[in-house]
Scaffold this motif. Structure first.
Motif, mmCIF file in Angstrom:
data_model
loop_
_atom_site.group_PDB
_atom_site.id
_atom_site.type_symbol
_atom_site.label_atom_id
_atom_site.label_comp_id
_atom_site.label_asym_id
_atom_site.label_seq_id
_atom_site.Cartn_x
_atom_site.Cartn_y
_atom_site.Cartn_z
ATOM 1 N N GLY A 83 -28.128 74.256 16.807
ATOM 2 C CA GLY A 83 -27.480 73.545 17.907
ATOM 3 C C GLY A 83 -27.462 72.040 17.778
ATOM 4 N N GLU A 84 -28.164 71.501 16.775
ATOM 5 C CA GLU A 84 -28.286 70.041 16.659
ATOM 6 C C GLU A 84 -27.010 69.387 16.159
ATOM 7 N N LYS A 111 -23.777 69.730 16.410
ATOM 8 C CA LYS A 111 -22.639 69.416 17.281
ATOM 9 C C LYS A 111 -23.073 69.040 18.695
ATOM 10 N N LEU A 112 -24.339 68.658 18.836
ATOM 11 C CA LEU A 112 -24.904 68.346 20.154
ATOM 12 C C LEU A 112 -24.117 67.274 20.894
ATOM 13 N N ALA A 113 -23.681 66.217 20.178
ATOM 14 C CA ALA A 113 -22.999 65.098 20.827
ATOM 15 C C ALA A 113 -21.638 65.483 21.393
ATOM 16 N N ALA A 114 -21.145 66.685 21.091
ATOM 17 C CA ALA A 114 -19.891 67.149 21.700
ATOM 18 C C ALA A 114 -20.026 67.228 23.213
ATOM 19 N N LEU A 115 -21.277 67.379 23.701
ATOM 20 C CA LEU A 115 -21.494 67.373 25.150
ATOM 21 C C LEU A 115 -21.018 66.066 25.772
ATOM 22 N N THR A 116 -21.179 64.953 25.047
ATOM 23 C CA THR A 116 -20.753 63.646 25.577
ATOM 24 C C THR A 116 -19.254 63.430 25.421
ATOM 25 N N ALA A 117 -18.595 64.318 24.642
ATOM 26 C CA ALA A 117 -17.153 64.171 24.410
ATOM 27 C C ALA A 117 -16.319 64.991 25.384
ATOM 28 N N GLY A 118 -16.948 66.000 26.011
ATOM 29 C CA GLY A 118 -16.201 66.879 26.908
ATOM 30 C C GLY A 118 -16.288 66.454 28.357
ATOM 31 N N ASP A 119 -15.967 67.373 29.254
ATOM 32 C CA ASP A 119 -16.011 67.094 30.693
ATOM 33 C C ASP A 119 -17.430 66.758 31.126
ATOM 34 N N ARG A 120 -17.547 65.976 32.187
ATOM 35 C CA ARG A 120 -18.849 65.459 32.587
ATOM 36 C C ARG A 120 -19.719 66.496 33.318
ATOM 37 N N VAL A 121 -19.113 67.368 34.102
ATOM 38 C CA VAL A 121 -19.904 68.314 34.907
ATOM 39 C C VAL A 121 -20.684 69.296 34.032
ATOM 40 N N LEU A 138 -35.549 63.607 14.871
ATOM 41 C CA LEU A 138 -35.722 64.044 16.256
ATOM 42 C C LEU A 138 -35.758 65.568 16.278
ATOM 43 N N GLN A 139 -36.620 66.094 17.117
ATOM 44 C CA GLN A 139 -36.822 67.542 17.171
ATOM 45 C C GLN A 139 -36.143 68.125 18.415
ATOM 46 N N TRP A 140 -35.422 69.225 18.218
ATOM 47 C CA TRP A 140 -34.702 69.869 19.306
ATOM 48 C C TRP A 140 -35.047 71.354 19.364
ATOM 49 N N ASP A 141 -34.991 71.892 20.542
ATOM 50 C CA ASP A 141 -35.146 73.329 20.739
ATOM 51 C C ASP A 141 -34.021 73.764 21.678
ATOM 52 N N ILE A 142 -32.853 74.010 21.101
ATOM 53 C CA ILE A 142 -31.645 74.231 21.885
ATOM 54 C C ILE A 142 -31.356 75.731 21.975
ATOM 55 N N PRO A 143 -31.485 76.314 23.160
ATOM 56 C CA PRO A 143 -31.267 77.761 23.303
ATOM 57 C C PRO A 143 -29.796 78.132 23.122
ATOM 58 N N GLU A 144 -29.546 79.429 22.940
ATOM 59 C CA GLU A 144 -28.186 79.903 22.683
ATOM 60 C C GLU A 144 -27.244 79.608 23.843
ATOM 61 N N GLU A 145 -27.773 79.679 25.078
ATOM 62 C CA GLU A 145 -26.917 79.382 26.244
ATOM 63 C C GLU A 145 -26.391 77.957 26.173
ATOM 64 N N CYS A 146 -27.269 77.042 25.769
ATOM 65 C CA CYS A 146 -26.863 75.635 25.632
ATOM 66 C C CYS A 146 -25.875 75.477 24.481
ATOM 67 N N GLN A 147 -26.086 76.207 23.394
ATOM 68 C CA GLN A 147 -25.176 76.127 22.254
ATOM 69 C C GLN A 147 -23.775 76.598 22.636
ATOM 70 N N GLU A 148 -23.702 77.548 23.550
ATOM 71 C CA GLU A 148 -22.390 78.012 24.015
ATOM 72 C C GLU A 148 -21.673 76.915 24.791
ATOM 73 N N VAL A 149 -22.418 76.167 25.607
ATOM 74 C CA VAL A 149 -21.822 75.043 26.341
ATOM 75 C C VAL A 149 -21.349 73.972 25.361
ATOM 76 N N ILE A 150 -22.151 73.728 24.318
ATOM 77 C CA ILE A 150 -21.776 72.746 23.291
ATOM 78 C C ILE A 150 -20.459 73.148 22.630
ATOM 79 N N GLU A 151 -20.337 74.413 22.274
ATOM 80 C CA GLU A 151 -19.111 74.891 21.627
ATOM 81 C C GLU A 151 -17.909 74.786 22.559
ATOM 82 N N SER A 196 -12.790 71.887 23.933
ATOM 83 C CA SER A 196 -11.905 71.098 24.810
ATOM 84 C C SER A 196 -11.721 69.678 24.273
ATOM 85 N N ALA A 197 -12.790 69.101 23.711
ATOM 86 C CA ALA A 197 -12.692 67.745 23.153
ATOM 87 C C ALA A 197 -11.771 67.728 21.932
#
Length: 773
Positions: A376-377, A379-389, A518-531, A536-537
């Motif tokens: 999940g690391e 493509k993590l920054a895609a969260l900042t590229a998509g919708d804010r909510v 930097l260390q991350w522990d990104i669960p699958e649910e979060c990875q789905e939001v990232i994708e 959309s971005a």
């Protein structure tokens, strides 16, 4: 790991003899140096606070005033008209001072009071003087005697050697225009864009608003203007930027390019080392307030410096309803992104900034690191590229604790964000159009997951050594980032320089701990939001049709010979190009600034006017003579300059109407007029990038060091975004954006029309496009 070892100040083990305590001298040394650095910054801020607080006087002037008062007292002259004697009698009630002590204390107290009164008098006088803007409306090249006297008075009250924030308390407040004036100017601006029946309907709505609801809303604005420092800026930041729920990428963030032709080194790590060091030198000057305030009118009239405060150590934090801006006073690290991994790089060693060669070493360590991204690391920054909510909810659910919170804190509290891009970008002579278009798109959105769009700015270093920047818009406007960017480019090339082999000057330092992952522990649910955010971005990014090109047929040198404002010339060329492209006129946005006032930001110049339309129609009418077209051009140019000056001096249209609309929403009253005004689309959005705000090198002597400027995405789905920079005397760089999904727009087609429009207009003055040669 060496870095983990050095981070531990105390090590202890349990032995049969008790606790064995060993001290790590290196770690204790680093703690001492860190504390020393912190106290130095606190002292500098305290000292600067005093200097700025008493400006336009100086701390040393207190001693002069007090000594002057004491001297007159010993000469048996009372400069206070009896006030010193009253102070003396008041002190007499304490009974703890001798007569001589009371005499001295009374004189010092009166002198201090007199000094404070002089400060406030000078400051208020300067504020009154700076409230005069008649000089802006004078004919170019002519200065009246009254203006010369005014300039002399401003310089007299401006003090010596101002620091960055010295003028803040002396700047006037942004005035609130009269409702009827704003409504009248609005109607004038939309007259050429509406059919006669529509214009009559809008005139009726406007007159009704100006006579009934408008004055009631205006009363609240007046009240705010007396109470708040600026009646526009906080609402503008909140409602235009922070409450926007759409993606920042393309819609809000903007970019800055490297030099057009020059590439100091092809080594990616070396270019990163020099330029990151240059950025940190700028930050140090900013922290110490050593940057000079920007002054207009022959270094006389100051502009507001408030926007510099949040340049570094700043990030936009997503929220479900509104975002916030997080700014920390200091940050001792940056975060670097490379091949899907995040690295924390410390900026100090042995109590000093890392030198360029040491930064190059750290960057090279990252480039050589063979590790793979964590789950999940990448493509993590895609969260900042998509919708804010979705990003806000995801941040609250998965980044509120543990290692994810620590790593996200490292990113958001970093001085700035750095991307080591894996592509090669920049101008290529063999394919100028495609190379600059790709360069612009890469800086605007990249791959949608390799820039942290929430940071105040992401600094990008490409594989071939080219650099660029992507800036978040809410904390400041483009001229502020442009000032930093000029400093970085000039310092990199003309002060720091490179060795013959392309590496940074200086030596490496093996004792510096390497960057940490930097260390991350990104669960699958979060990875789905990232994708989902990335999907959309990517749709948004792939829809951007960009065309960036240098126009070198002529520049502002030839335009000035035609006795025309270069900005007015380009704006009228844009109107002509748009009419050629679309066959109609549209509401046009040109950004101007209101930094003549405290905490001022921007105002809109509505560049499409009755006069500009008359000129464009004359250019399209073959029956019109060159003389008639030139006459209409001059009228339109003068009107544009007048509108620009009105906007700069607080008499613009759109910020006033925007604030009236905000008040109406707070009062829960509907205004058909305001609702319709604020829903009108800006199908042509334009902005000029300022150049050489920082005089660091002579562009005339270094003609190849021309800037490419920067740009932004289209504001309307069916419109164009155009940015331009007037470089030197003979070059104008244009950046044109639109959307592929709109069948009516085409950025390259518009670029062709713009080139032709520029050539057609200069021909009106008897010049050809190669006259400069």
């Amino acid at each position: 790991m060496a870095e983990a070892h050095q981070a531990v100040a105390f090590q202890f083990t349990v032995t049969p003899d008790g606790i064995d305590l060993r001290l790590s001298h290196e770690a204790l040394k680093q703690i001492y140096l860190s504390g020393l650095h912190s106290w130095k910054k606190k002292f500098i801020r305290f000292k600067n606070g005093i200097i700025t607080g008493v400006y336009p006087a100086s701390p040393s002037s207190w001693l002069i005033v007090v000594v002057g008062v004491m001297s007159t007292m010993y000469a048996k002259i009372d400069p206070s008209l009896g006030i010193i004697a009253k102070i003396n009698r008041t002190l007499d009630t304490t009974g703890s001072m001798s007569s001589q002590t009371k005499h001295v204390v009374s004189g010092v107290l009166f002198g201090t009071g007199l000094w404070v009164a002089l400060i406030f008098t000078m400051r208020y006088s300067l504020k009154v003087l700076l409230s005069y803007h008649g000089w802006m409306f004078a004919e170019h090249g002519k200065m009246s005697r009254a203006t010369k006297v005014w300039m002399g008075m401003v310089k007299l009250f401006s003090g010596r050697k101002p620091m960055l924030y010295s003028f803040q308390t002396s700047l006037p407040r942004l005035p609130v225009p009269a409702v009827r004036d704003t409504v009248s100017r609005y109607l004038d601006s939309v007259k050429p864009l509406m059919k006669e029946a529509d214009f009559k309907r809008m005139t009726a709505l406007a007159e009704d608003f100006a006579g009934s609801l408008g004055p009631k809303l205006q009363w609240y604005l007046k009240l705010k203007s007396w109470w708040a420092t600026n009646y526009v800026s906080d609402w503008w930041e909140e409602y235009i930027y922070l409450r926007g729920r759409g993606p920042l990428m393309v819609n809000s963030n903007y970019y800055a390019m490297d030099f057009l032709y020059v590439l100091p080194t092809h080594i990616q790590a070396a270019r990163a080392g020099n330029t990151i060091h240059a950025i940190l030198l700028y930050r140090r000057q900013l922290d110490r307030e050593e940057l000079k305030p920007i002054l207009l009118m022959g270094s006389t009239v100051p502009l507001c410096s408030a926007q510099w405060e949040r340049m570094f150590n700043t990030s936009r934090i997503p929220g479900e309803e509104t975002d916030t801006i997080q700014h920390v006073r200091d940050s001792r690290h940056i975060v670097v992104f490379h091949k899907g991994r995040y690295f924390k790089v410390w900026l100090y060693h042995d109590g000093r900034l890392l030198r360029p060669r040491e930064l190059e070493q750290q960057i090279q360590r990252i480039l050589d690191d063979p590790s793979e991204p964590q789950a999940g690391e990448a493509k993590l920054a895609a969260l900042t590229a998509g919708d804010r909510v979705p990003w806000a909810r995801c941040r609250q659910a998965y980044f509120a604790s543990g290692k994810n919170k620590q790593s996200l804190d490292a990113v958001e509290k970093a001085a700035f964000f750095v991307t080591l891009d894996e592509t090669e970008q920049g101008y290529r002579k063999e394919d100028p159009d495609a190379s600059l278009d790709n360069y612009a798109k890469s800086l605007l959105h990249g791959r949608c997951f390799d820039r942290w769009f929430d940071k105040s700015f992401t600094f990008i270093v490409f594989k071939n050594g080219k650099i660029g920047m992507n800036a978040e818009h809410s904390w400041a406007d483009a001229p502020i980032v442009g000032h930093l960017w000029e400093y970085v480019l000039a310092t990199d090339s003309f002060q720091l320089g490179y060795l013959e082999d392309g590496h940074c000057k200086g030596d490496t330092n093996p004792s510096i701990p390497p960057p940490t992952r930097l260390q991350w522990d990104i669960p699958e649910e979060c990875q789905e939001v990232i994708e989902t955010s990335l999907s959309s971005a990517s749709l948004l990014a792939n829809d951007v049709d960009f065309h960036s090109f240098p126009f070198d047929a002529f520049g502002k040198g030839l335009i000035k010979k035609s006795r025309t404002s270069p900005d007015a010339f380009v704006q009228l060329a844009l109107q002509l190009a748009h009419y050629k492209d679309m066959g109609k006129f549209c509401l046009t946005y040109e950004a101007s600034m209101t930094r003549l006032f405290r905490e001022g930001r921007t105002e809109t110049v509505r560049s499409c006017t009755v006069e500009s339309c008359d000129f464009v129609l004359a250019m399209a009418d073959p029956s019109q003579t060159m003389e008639q077209r030139l006459r209409l051009f001059k009228i339109a140019s003068e009107k544009h300059q007048h509108m620009y000056r009105l906007a700069m001096t607080g008499a613009g249209i759109d910020r006033h109407l925007f604030c009236l609309y905000v008040v109406s929403k707070y009062l829960a009253v509907e205004s058909p007029f305001l609702k319709e005004v604020l829903s009108e689309p800006w199908r042509l959005s334009t902005s000029q990038t300022p150049l050489q705000q920082a005089e660091l090198f002579d562009l005339e002597k270094n003609t190849e060091y021309v800037s490419s400027g920067g740009g932004f995405g289209p504001v309307a789905d069916d419109g164009y975004g155009v940015s331009y920079i007037l470089v030197g005397e003979n070059l104008i760089n244009f950046h044109i954006s639109s959307k592929f999904s709109c069948p009516d727009t085409d950025s390259h087609r518009f670029g062709k029309h713009l080139r032709q429009a520029m050539t057609d207009i200069i021909a009106l003055f008897g010049f050809s496009s190669n006259s400069r040669k």
